[in-house]
Enzyme design. Structure first.
Site, PDB file in Angstrom:
ATOM      1  N   TRP A 263      73.213  48.287 101.992  1.00  0.00           N
ATOM      2  CA  TRP A 263      71.979  48.155 102.791  1.00  0.00           C
ATOM      3  C   TRP A 263      71.926  46.805 103.488  1.00  0.00           C
ATOM      4  CZ3 TRP A 263      66.746  45.989 101.101  1.00  0.00           C
ATOM      5  CH2 TRP A 263      66.900  44.943 100.177  1.00  0.00           C
TER       6      TRP A 263
ATOM      7  N   GLU B 294      67.565  44.620  91.388  1.00  0.00           N
ATOM      8  CA  GLU B 294      68.522  45.423  90.610  1.00  0.00           C
ATOM      9  C   GLU B 294      68.530  45.102  89.121  1.00  0.00           C
ATOM     10  OE1 GLU B 294      71.911  44.451  92.936  1.00  0.00           O
ATOM     11  OE2 GLU B 294      71.676  46.147  94.298  1.00  0.00           O
TER      12      GLU B 294
ATOM     13  N   LYS C  71      65.316  39.977  90.436  1.00  0.00           N
ATOM     14  CA  LYS C  71      66.550  39.401  90.977  1.00  0.00           C
ATOM     15  C   LYS C  71      66.337  38.742  92.340  1.00  0.00           C
ATOM     16  CE  LYS C  71      71.214  40.700  92.467  1.00  0.00           C
ATOM     17  NZ  LYS C  71      72.053  41.808  92.929  1.00  0.00           N
ATOM     18  N   GLN C  72      65.510  39.391  93.174  1.00  0.00           N
ATOM     19  CA  GLN C  72      65.429  38.954  94.571  1.00  0.00           C
ATOM     20  C   GLN C  72      64.187  39.548  95.233  1.00  0.00           C
ATOM     21  OE1 GLN C  72      69.144  41.172  95.286  1.00  0.00           O
ATOM     22  NE2 GLN C  72      68.127  42.110  97.015  1.00  0.00           N
TER      23      GLN C  72
END
Ligand SMILES: *[C@@H]1O[C@H](CO)[C@@H](O)[C@H](O)[C@H]1NC(C)=O
Ligand SMILES: *[C@@H]1O[C@H](CO)[C@@H](O)[C@H](O)[C@H]1NC(C)=O
Ligand SMILES: *[C@@H]1O[C@H](CO)[C@@H](O)[C@H](O)[C@H]1NC(C)=O
Ligand SMILES: *[C@@H]1O[C@H](CO)[C@@H](O)[C@H](O)[C@H]1NC(C)=O
Length: 734
Positions: free
Chosen positions: A342, A473, A542-543
């Site tokens: 992505w 994730e 994570k982000q």
């Protein structure tokens, strides 16, 4: 470090080296940040060295490896992609290593004293001299922008006395990824006809490749005082690159049969062109054309450099006339096995859509050409889904190639919405009807069909997507990932609008909009924030995930919620996470006009590049994949969509610029909108928008809410702006 006082160029020119160690002829470009200089990069980690590339071929200078777009070797994992597991072997699909025959160095007698990456010409140069400075050498590497099959090392030398120069071959071992079918020589060239060793799926076929290179010569003689120039050429052709790499060439077998002869004439033409000067001149022109669009920031050299180098690295890894895509580690590395995620559509394509739409289109055609793989993936689930379910990792065939140990291959599914949104953004930015008829509309319909088969309704009519991995994730088996659900909803809304426009007002299938309306976005009323997924309880993430709802997804919400989301999720984001997170936070704060917070996050957003003299992007503050183009793309979005405030929507182009902290002027050069090129000049007290070329379509310009007028050549607005500047193809602006 010895610093020679003079350096002789092959032109016979005498160039003095200044006190800083920078050669005088590099000084000016370096001051303008178009040239990244360092005395010697011997100590720079291999992963942070400079790379050159033309989007079809690329390599890190000095490494023994070169990569070609679309040339993958190795099997996908043996899969039964169910929603709970991928079974079988891990899979070995990755970019095929090509020995880098331009990797030639000098023997130990020589020391490097100056190296530089020239962002204006797409070349990397290295200057060396020997102990008594009697011999001076410049080596220059580049992959031609105008002849995508060819990369070159040029060596220019001059010596005070007659001598023999010894060269060292750095191409390394032959590659395990390729089998040689035939080896020949023709004059100074070696011709290798080869093919990849292992196919991706049973029956998908290995990929023929021809490699033609200047046969290595271990020594060359120099005549006293006489400048000499030598060229080492590599020409590569693969079966997939005929007709722009769509793998459907009409005479594909014919093309493959002629591959070695074509590569040989590529090499011979290049050599002749290098000798008569046309080859480098053509490259330079094509390169300048590629960088016609860009952003210049006065007063913040660090930002300018990061912008210029980010664009350079992205455009080294993809090109308009070869339909391959971008990988998080670019084309010069095998990070993430060279696969496409992505990252391409969500992080790297938005700036390309605005600056180089024909390049963005090429990445979308890569997806279109692999719809069959996406449909196979949808069918592989139990029960099977319909339509196109794009793989989390894509290589040759477009079937899933995520290694089996990673659960993302089965469950990180938002990518199908991300690709759909990239198609609609490309359409709104270009109004490219031909692309929509040939590729885009089919993609939207197949993606819509997939999501309709994927979404589940509860008894109250709420729509849910269960058992997914969100952008964060660290989570698996999530119910109603807010990003996934919002991306799918935004995709359905945009696709419905595009459908209507392309069918002269016919309504899209009603389920598209009704499903979008019904999709549940988990929300915590108490804290007044969106929840990352239905069961989210404040765990570390994570982000950037929830914060993506505001930008890029454009989900409508109160400023208070926007602010709460930014504050809450910044607090729980892993500081060791990947590079693109903080740019999104900066974008969010810019939308809220919270300048200090925007600046802080902006500074943080490109700190990961600053470790290397060549501004190579690292995935995380401490390492990870290089050259991390996802970070480069996110950073460019913060500049273009954040500080310059550019948004593309069904209504047209909006611009709401603010100066970057510390800068006195920002110029956006040749922004592409519906085939027109537009410049935006931002000063402290004024924003000027002007046509950069003669534009064939009638455009209208105004401030949001006001009457707009025909956009003829140039319009200035005093700042602070009363609202967003709107440019549209219709007189009425919503
Ligand atoms: C960035 O590159 C452009 C050319 O693309 C150039 O005009 C500009 O000067 C560069 N930025 C800086 C700070 O030099
Ligand atoms: C230089 O060589 C190239 C490659 O053979 C050829 O196409 C071109 O016409 C030549 N140009 C000049 C100026 O001789
Ligand atoms: C951030 O975390 C700290 C420590 O856990 C906490 O005290 C603070 O309230 C949090 N801030 C937000 C906005 O959640
Ligand atoms: C961002 O970086 C610039 C340049 O180093 C610096 O001048 C500025 O103070 C920084 N801003 C913030 C908010 O940290």
């Amino acid at each position: 470090m010895r610093s020679p006082t003079t350096f002789l160029l092959h032109a016979g020119l005498c160039v003095f080296v200044g006190g800083s160690g920078i050669p005088a002829d590099w000084e000016e470009a370096s001051a303008h940040s178009n040239f990244l200089f360092t005395e010697t990069d011997a100590k720079v980690e291999p992963s942070l060295k400079a790379s050159v590339g033309n989007g079809y071929l690329s390599f890190v200078v000095g490494s023994d490896t070169m990569y070609a777009a679309g040339l993958f070797n190795g099997a996908a994992p043996t899969t039964t992609t169910t929603t709970t597991a991928i079974l079988g072997d891990d899979g070995t699909s990755m970019r095929a290593r090509l020995p880098s025959y331009t990797s030639i160095s000098l023997d130990a007698e020589f020391d490097v004293f100056a190296t530089g990456l020239d962002l204006n010409h797409g070349t990397y140069s290295r200057r060396s001299t020997n102990q008594d400075s009697s011999t001076s050498i410049e080596q220059k590497w580049f992959c031609s922008q105008s002849q995508r099959h060819v990369c070159v090392m040029e060596l220019s030398a001059v010596s005070i006395e007659d001598r023999t120069l010894s060269l060292v071959d750095g191409s390394g071992e032959w590659s395990d990824d390729l089998q040689i079918l035939e080896r020949e020589t023709d004059g100074e060239f070696t011709i290798l006809a080869a093919e990849t060793a292992a196919e991706e799926f049973e029956g998908s076929g290995t990929i023929p490749v021809s490699i033609v290179f200047s046969t290595f010569i271990s020594s060359v003689s120099l005549k006293a005082g006489l400048p000499s120039t030598f060229h080492t050429i590599t020409a590569i052709r693969t079966a997939g690159d005929c007709n722009g790499g769509d793998n459907t060439c009409e005479n594909s077998q014919e093309y493959v049969d002629g591959l070695s002869q074509l590569a040989l004439s590529d090499a011979k033409d290049a050599l002749e062109g290098l000798r008569n000067g046309s080859f480098f001149a053509d490259h330079t022109l094509a390169f300048a054309d590629l960088f016609e669009s860009g952003v210049e920031v006065t007063g913040r050299t660090d930002v300018s450099r990061a912008v210029n180098s980010s664009l350079y690295y992205i455009l080294s890894a993809i090109r308009a006339d070869t339909f391959y895509s971008l990988s998080p580690g670019g084309l010069a590395s095998n990070s993430y096995n060279g696969h496409t995620f992505w990252d391409c559509e969500t992080w790297m394509l938005p700036p390309l859509t605005l600056l180089r739409p024909e390049v963005a289109k090429s990445a979308l055609i890569y997806r279109f050409n692999r719809l069959t793989g996406a449909k196979l993936k949808a069918k592989s689930y139990d029960p099977p889904y319909a339509g196109a379910m794009f793989p989390w990792e894509s290589a040759s065939t477009g079937e899933e190639v995520t290694p089996a140990w990673a659960a993302t291959g089965a469950r990180e599914q938002h990518i199908s919405a991300d690709i759909g949104l990239a198609v609609t953004q490309y359409f709104y930015a270009t109004l490219d009807m031909q692309f929509m008829e040939d590729h885009g509309m089919t993609m939207l319909e197949e993606i819509a069909t997939f999501w309709l088969s994927r979404v589940e309704f509860d008894d109250e009519g709420g729509a849910h997507i269960v058992d997914v991995i969100p952008p964060d994730e660290y989570v698996d088996h999530a119910t109603d990932s807010v990003y996934t659900n919002a991306a799918v909803a935004q995709f359905f809304y945009a696709a419905s609008d595009v459908f209507q426009r392309l069918t002269n007002g016919e309504d899209a299938p009603s389920a598209w909009k009704s499903t979008a309306d019904a999709l549940v976005l988990p929300f915590d009323e108490q804290q007044n924030i969106y929840l990352e997924h239905a069961d989210y309880k404040g765990e570390q993430i994570k982000q950037a995930d929830v914060v993506l709802l505001d930008y890029p997804l454009g989900v409508e919400m109160d400023d208070e919620v926007k602010k709460n989301n930014l504050e809450y999720y910044a607090n729980v984001t892993d500081p060791g996470g990947p590079a693109m997170t903080w740019g999104v936070h900066s974008l969010g704060y810019l939308g809220l006009q919270m300048w200090e917070e925007a600046s802080e996050n902006f500074n943080r957003s490109f700190a990961n590049t600053q470790n290397s003299p060549y501004l190579v992007w690292q995935e995380t503050p401490t390492g990870g994949a290089t050259n991390f183009l996802t970070g480069a793309g996110g950073f460019l979005q913060t500049v273009l969509n954040g500080y310059l405030g550019v948004r593309i929507s069904q209504n047209g182009l909006r611009i709401f610029p603010t100066l970057i902290e510390g800068s006195s002027k920002v110029v956006l050069r040749s922004l592409n909108f519906v085939g027109c090129k537009i410049d935006v000049v931002v000063l402290e007290d004024e924003v000027t928008v002007r046509f950069a070329d003669d534009c064939e379509i009638d455009l209208f310009i105004g401030i949001e809410g006001d009457e707009c007028s025909p956009f003829v050549s140039k319009v200035s607005f005093a700042t602070p702006l009363a609202g967003q500047i709107f440019i549209s193809t219709t007189q009425k602006i919503k």
